[in-house]
Design a protein around this motif. Structure first.
Motif, PDB file in Angstrom:
ATOM      1  N   ALA A 108       0.836  -1.201   0.000  1.00  0.00           N
ATOM      2  CA  ALA A 108       0.000   0.000   0.000  1.00  0.00           C
ATOM      3  C   ALA A 108       0.869   1.248   0.000  1.00  0.00           C
ATOM      4  O   ALA A 108       0.605   2.220  -0.706  1.00  0.00           O
ATOM      5  N   ARG A 109       1.940   1.197   0.769  1.00  0.00           N
ATOM      6  CA  ARG A 109       2.856   2.324   0.868  1.00  0.00           C
ATOM      7  C   ARG A 109       3.461   2.643  -0.503  1.00  0.00           C
ATOM      8  O   ARG A 109       3.540   3.799  -0.903  1.00  0.00           O
ATOM      9  N   LEU A 110       3.880   1.595  -1.225  1.00  0.00           N
ATOM     10  CA  LEU A 110       4.489   1.814  -2.542  1.00  0.00           C
ATOM     11  C   LEU A 110       3.464   2.302  -3.564  1.00  0.00           C
ATOM     12  O   LEU A 110       3.787   3.088  -4.449  1.00  0.00           O
ATOM     13  N   ARG A 111       2.237   1.823  -3.446  1.00  0.00           N
ATOM     14  CA  ARG A 111       1.210   2.221  -4.409  1.00  0.00           C
ATOM     15  C   ARG A 111       0.577   3.557  -4.054  1.00  0.00           C
ATOM     16  O   ARG A 111      -0.266   4.063  -4.779  1.00  0.00           O
TER      17      ARG A 111
ATOM     18  N   MET B 152       4.357  -5.714  -6.561  1.00  0.00           N
ATOM     19  CA  MET B 152       3.387  -4.929  -5.780  1.00  0.00           C
ATOM     20  C   MET B 152       2.826  -3.760  -6.563  1.00  0.00           C
ATOM     21  O   MET B 152       1.666  -3.385  -6.386  1.00  0.00           O
ATOM     22  N   THR B 153       3.659  -3.136  -7.402  1.00  0.00           N
ATOM     23  CA  THR B 153       3.223  -1.917  -8.086  1.00  0.00           C
ATOM     24  C   THR B 153       2.933  -2.141  -9.564  1.00  0.00           C
ATOM     25  O   THR B 153       2.432  -1.233 -10.229  1.00  0.00           O
ATOM     26  N   GLY B 154       3.271  -3.315 -10.091  1.00  0.00           N
ATOM     27  CA  GLY B 154       3.119  -3.555 -11.523  1.00  0.00           C
ATOM     28  C   GLY B 154       4.073  -2.695 -12.339  1.00  0.00           C
ATOM     29  O   GLY B 154       3.839  -2.458 -13.517  1.00  0.00           O
ATOM     30  N   GLY B 155       5.151  -2.218 -11.701  1.00  0.00           N
ATOM     31  CA  GLY B 155       6.137  -1.405 -12.412  1.00  0.00           C
ATOM     32  C   GLY B 155       5.643  -0.011 -12.732  1.00  0.00           C
ATOM     33  O   GLY B 155       6.261   0.701 -13.522  1.00  0.00           O
ATOM     34  N   LYS B 156       4.543   0.410 -12.084  1.00  0.00           N
ATOM     35  CA  LYS B 156       3.941   1.695 -12.458  1.00  0.00           C
ATOM     36  C   LYS B 156       4.423   2.848 -11.591  1.00  0.00           C
ATOM     37  O   LYS B 156       4.101   3.993 -11.867  1.00  0.00           O
ATOM     38  N   ARG B 157       5.154   2.555 -10.527  1.00  0.00           N
ATOM     39  CA  ARG B 157       5.518   3.649  -9.623  1.00  0.00           C
ATOM     40  C   ARG B 157       7.018   3.657  -9.328  1.00  0.00           C
ATOM     41  O   ARG B 157       7.444   3.461  -8.183  1.00  0.00           O
ATOM     42  N   PRO B 158       7.823   3.921 -10.374  1.00  0.00           N
ATOM     43  CA  PRO B 158       9.273   3.894 -10.162  1.00  0.00           C
ATOM     44  C   PRO B 158       9.746   4.933  -9.145  1.00  0.00           C
ATOM     45  O   PRO B 158      10.698   4.681  -8.404  1.00  0.00           O
ATOM     46  N   PHE B 159       9.058   6.095  -9.089  1.00  0.00           N
ATOM     47  CA  PHE B 159       9.510   7.113  -8.139  1.00  0.00           C
ATOM     48  C   PHE B 159       9.292   6.659  -6.699  1.00  0.00           C
ATOM     49  O   PHE B 159      10.149   6.846  -5.833  1.00  0.00           O
ATOM     50  N   ALA B 160       8.137   6.007  -6.446  1.00  0.00           N
ATOM     51  CA  ALA B 160       7.868   5.496  -5.095  1.00  0.00           C
ATOM     52  C   ALA B 160       8.900   4.439  -4.720  1.00  0.00           C
ATOM     53  O   ALA B 160       9.352   4.385  -3.575  1.00  0.00           O
ATOM     54  N   VAL B 161       9.271   3.595  -5.692  1.00  0.00           N
ATOM     55  CA  VAL B 161      10.257   2.554  -5.411  1.00  0.00           C
ATOM     56  C   VAL B 161      11.617   3.188  -5.106  1.00  0.00           C
ATOM     57  O   VAL B 161      12.329   2.766  -4.191  1.00  0.00           O
ATOM     58  N   LEU B 162      11.951   4.253  -5.852  1.00  0.00           N
ATOM     59  CA  LEU B 162      13.210   4.960  -5.589  1.00  0.00           C
ATOM     60  C   LEU B 162      13.204   5.533  -4.176  1.00  0.00           C
ATOM     61  O   LEU B 162      14.148   5.360  -3.404  1.00  0.00           O
ATOM     62  N   LEU B 163      12.084   6.181  -3.824  1.00  0.00           N
ATOM     63  CA  LEU B 163      11.986   6.877  -2.545  1.00  0.00           C
ATOM     64  C   LEU B 163      11.910   5.909  -1.363  1.00  0.00           C
ATOM     65  O   LEU B 163      12.520   6.131  -0.328  1.00  0.00           O
ATOM     66  N   ARG B 164      11.172   4.814  -1.535  1.00  0.00           N
ATOM     67  CA  ARG B 164      10.883   3.938  -0.396  1.00  0.00           C
ATOM     68  C   ARG B 164      11.822   2.742  -0.298  1.00  0.00           C
ATOM     69  O   ARG B 164      11.901   2.120   0.759  1.00  0.00           O
ATOM     70  N   VAL B 165      12.447   2.379  -1.421  1.00  0.00           N
ATOM     71  CA  VAL B 165      13.304   1.197  -1.386  1.00  0.00           C
ATOM     72  C   VAL B 165      14.755   1.550  -1.722  1.00  0.00           C
ATOM     73  O   VAL B 165      15.659   1.323  -0.905  1.00  0.00           O
TER      74      VAL B 165
END
Lengths: 253, 262
Positions: A108-111, B152-165
């Protein structure tokens, strides 16, 4: 306050998976050439096979993690699988800077969706970690970390669950407990679990395939009777174990 | 015996040996003053030294801040945009291939005798370790975490992955770069002051040296050492607090602490 049954959030949990014409190779080595297999809706499928035969590759292909593969992998309703699968690895893959609860809510956090803390808390309780929601992964044992990973998998609430030897790195007793827990909590979903342990397949599988050869193929599948998880003491499990070992021996010359 | 005690004993030993050498050899004070002479000079020039130490300290901190911001931004740009990778990477390497000391006179010429040239000097010297260490960290994200994020994201949120991971995973790498930066930033500031300045500990040293006030030079040097150590240990302490999840092991450690059995 807590959702009485946090495990079943969505109404449609039963889609099957149809794989056809799957091809995958690295350099000159062909891992799959025209592989086809169906996973029935709501089935708990175990894929057995020796190390390196391509079990994990198949799982990763279904998960959409292998960019250079070809073939068709669709849900039984004809739609794409993207967004309807969740993936659990042999390693817990917990982020070391997040506590158990935040790891469970990572999706949820990532989405960018609202995080359902009460459901995450309830799931942690279901896997037996009610007392440790705010511990960091390094403060938990290997078995506990894998339980958090299971809770994270359930939190995703997807109809298809892919598991790559999820319990191979924990001790025998913990493994048995985790198998029981998974069979119970994943009931109704379409599960594909890769394992090298015939006993695990004998306890959990409603369908068991053996993968062998190069390029690898799957056999027609074996459908043991009875509900899962089957008890270790059940004589039928011992029979199944023997049968599956025999199939493995035949498949691996 | 704890680390502080060991450090105190080592320093006391070195100072004692130094004092004894000065007594026995009868070396001229303008060649090598004893530690006692340095200490009395330090005490008598305390406010003068403090005034210049404040300037050098400010240059070090501003240089650290500027170098960190630019270094972190470069690493993020390089990891996020392919064109940045092609254009910035060579600049990054060249920035280290040109000796920063050779640039010092130019910086003074361009930016003047004030603090700007020294801050730039310190920033330049820490830019490379910070940028490369952070970039390495960003590149070495555990592939399993990225696979998990992908499903989890279907590859649609690269910025969130950068920021959170990716970024949290790279923080231990960035911390290594910052530790190196904190250790070398004082060099940049002082070299800048040597080349041309009207204030700062480097200026004091050069000035005192020209007048054979060797005791004052040593007092300035000691002040600089205190500033450098304080900078390093403050940065190190802050980084440890910011990244408490990082498991540290040393050869001989049986197991990372905090591990449970269950």
């Amino acid at each position: 306050m807590l959702d009485p049954n946090p495990n079943t959030g969505s109404d449609d949990l039963t889609i099957g998976i149809r794989v056809s014409g799957a091809q995958l190779g690295f350099g000159d080595t062909k891992i799959f050439a025209d592989l086809a297999v169906d996973f029935a809706p709501g089935s708990f499928t175990c894929i057995l096979g020796s190390s390196g035969v391509g079990k994990s590759s198949l799982l990763r292909m279904i998960a959409g993690l292998v960019p250079n593969s070809t073939g068709t992998i669709v849900a039984s309703d004809g739609e794409a699988l993207t967004g309807r699968i969740t993936y659990m690895d042999q390693r817990d893959l917990l982020l070391p800077w997040l506590c158990a609860l935040d790891n469970v809510m990572l999706g949820a956090r990532l989405r960018g969706e609202p995080q359902d803390r009460s459901r995450a808390t309830a799931l942690l309780a279901q896997v037996g970690l009610a007392d440790h929601p705010h511990k960091l992964p390094r403060q938990l044992s290997g078995g506990m970390r894998q339980r958090v990973a299971l809770a994270r998998t359930l939190m995703e609430d997807r109809p298809v669950v892919l598991m790559d030897e999820p319990f191979s790195a924990v001790d025998a007793l913990t493994r048995m407990k985790l198998q029981d827990l998974s069979a119970r909590l994943l009931a109704g979903r379409t599960v594909v679990m890769v394992t090298h342990d015939p006993m695990e397949a004998a306890r959990l599988g409603t369908c068991v395939h053996v993968m062998s050869g190069s390029p690898a193929t799957l056999d027609d599948g074996f459908h043991p009777a009875g509900s899962v998880p089957r008890e270790l003491a059940d004589p039928e499990v011992a029979d199944l174990h023997r049968t599956l070992l025999g199939k493995l021996e035949l498949a691996v010359p | 015996m704890n680390a502080v005690m060991r450090g105190a004993v080592t320093i006391a030993g070195v100072l004692g040996a130094w004092q004894v050498f000065v007594w026995l050899s009868g070396v001229a004070p303008f060649m090598l003053p004893g530690p006692w002479a340095v200490a009395t000079t330090w005490a008598s020039h305390a406010s003068y030294l403090a005034e210049h130490a404040a300037i050098t300290g400010a240059e070090i901190l501003l240089g650290l801040g500027l170098g960190t911001v630019v270094g972190v931004a470069s690493a993020l740009a390089i990891i996020s945009f392919a064109p940045a990778r092609r254009w910035l990477m060579p600049a990054l390497v060249v920035s280290q291939a040109v000796p920063v000391f050779a640039l010092a006179p130019l910086l003074v010429l361009w930016l003047g005798y004030g603090m700007a040239s020294k801050v730039t000097m310190a920033a330049l010297i820490i830019y490379f370790p910070v940028a490369t260490a952070f970039l390495d960290g960003l590149r070495r994200t555990e592939p399993g975490w990225l696979d998990l994020a992908e499903t989890m994201t279907g590859g649609k949120r690269p910025f969130a992955v950068l920021l959170r991971v990716r970024i949290p995973a790279a923080l231990p790498g960035l911390a290594s770069g910052l530790r190196v930066g904190a250790a070398v930033a004082p060099i940049g500031a002082v070299v800048g002051e040597w080349v041309g300045s009207g204030a700062g500990l480097g200026y004091v040293m050069l000035h005192a040296n020209g007048r054979m006030q060797t005791d004052l030079m040593f007092a300035a040097l000691a002040t600089l050492a205190v500033i450098a150590l304080a900078t390093y240990f403050t940065v190190d302490w802050g980084l440890r607090r910011m990244i408490p999840w990082q498991i540290e092991t040393a050869p001989g450690d049986a197991k990372p602490s905090g591990e449970l059995r269950a």
